[in-house]
Enzyme design. Structure first.
Site, PDB file in Angstrom:
ATOM      1  N   HIS A 135     -11.693  -2.795  -5.702  1.00  0.00           N
ATOM      2  CA  HIS A 135     -10.177  -2.568  -5.986  1.00  0.00           C
ATOM      3  C   HIS A 135      -9.246  -1.728  -5.102  1.00  0.00           C
ATOM      4  CE1 HIS A 135     -11.623  -2.949 -10.485  1.00  0.00           C
ATOM      5  NE2 HIS A 135     -11.579  -4.165  -9.842  1.00  0.00           N
TER       6      HIS A 135
ATOM      7  N   ILE B   9      -4.363   0.582  -3.968  1.00  0.00           N
ATOM      8  CA  ILE B   9      -5.417   0.740  -5.166  1.00  0.00           C
ATOM      9  C   ILE B   9      -4.870   0.143  -6.314  1.00  0.00           C
ATOM     10  CG2 ILE B   9      -6.535   2.402  -6.458  1.00  0.00           C
ATOM     11  CD1 ILE B   9      -5.775   4.762  -4.204  1.00  0.00           C
ATOM     12  N   CYS B  10      -5.771  -0.998  -6.793  1.00  0.00           N
ATOM     13  CA  CYS B  10      -5.523  -1.426  -8.091  1.00  0.00           C
ATOM     14  C   CYS B  10      -6.105  -0.841  -9.151  1.00  0.00           C
ATOM     15  CB  CYS B  10      -5.876  -2.981  -7.800  1.00  0.00           C
ATOM     16  SG  CYS B  10      -5.844  -3.981  -9.274  1.00  0.00           S
ATOM     17  N   LEU B  11      -5.377   0.072  -9.704  1.00  0.00           N
ATOM     18  CA  LEU B  11      -5.801   1.138 -10.879  1.00  0.00           C
ATOM     19  C   LEU B  11      -4.593   1.103 -11.879  1.00  0.00           C
ATOM     20  CD1 LEU B  11      -8.104   2.846 -11.748  1.00  0.00           C
ATOM     21  CD2 LEU B  11      -7.027   4.622 -10.657  1.00  0.00           C
TER      22      LEU B  11
END
Length: 161
Positions: free
Chosen positions: A91, A98-100
């Site tokens: 991620h 950041i894929c959050l």
């Protein structure tokens, strides 16, 4: 990869300034485990050192997060990226994006820099593989010219990592 210089950004609101001063004070008194705030005189951009948790793929590895606060923080989420070289993680893109979900759609003004850091460390700690996202190369092409991760329409579909 860094975002636009602070001088080209809007000045923090009084609410944002007060909130960040409070967060710094709390951080100094009780820093989250595995994190060090690199003290500067710039309230709008924090650099935070992250140390991977023991017993994980990232144990004892260190990385740097860059946290840029918008004018209306905490009503608007900060921009948080890893300063390259970013950790290899499903991620986290090569440019540090950041894929959050809590950094975008699920942000709440009740969150703090500390809670974001703990979520990022938890994300790192739960990873079972050191690898880039499957679409890293395609995403990197779209992000040329300093595109912010906040300009991305993220698809949060994988909660296993």
């Amino acid at each position: 990869m860094t975002s636009p210089s602070v001088s080209s950004r809007k000045v923090l609101s009084k609410i944002a300034t007060n909130r960040l001063q409070k967060e710094i004070t709390e951080w100094q008194a009780n820093p989250p485990a595995g994190f060090k705030h690199k003290v500067t005189d710039n309230l709008q951009r924090w650099v935070i050192e992250v140390t991977g948790a023991q017993g994980t793929l990232y144990a004892n590895e260190t990385f740097q997060l860059q946290v840029d606060f918008p004018e209306h923080y905490p009503m608007e989420a900060p921009q948080v990226i890893f300063v390259p070289p970013a950790p290899l993680h499903p991620h986290i893109y090569s440019n540090g994006h950041i894929c959050l979900d809590i950094l975008y759609d699920s942000w709440s003004p009740a969150m703090s820099v500390s809670s974001v850091c703990i979520s990022i460390l938890s994300m790192l700690s739960s990873s079972t593989a050191k690898q880039r996202p499957a679409d890293d190369e395609r995403y990197m092409k779209k992000c040329r010219n300093g595109r912010s991760p906040k300009e991305t329409r993220w698809w949060f579909h994988d909660d296993k990592v």
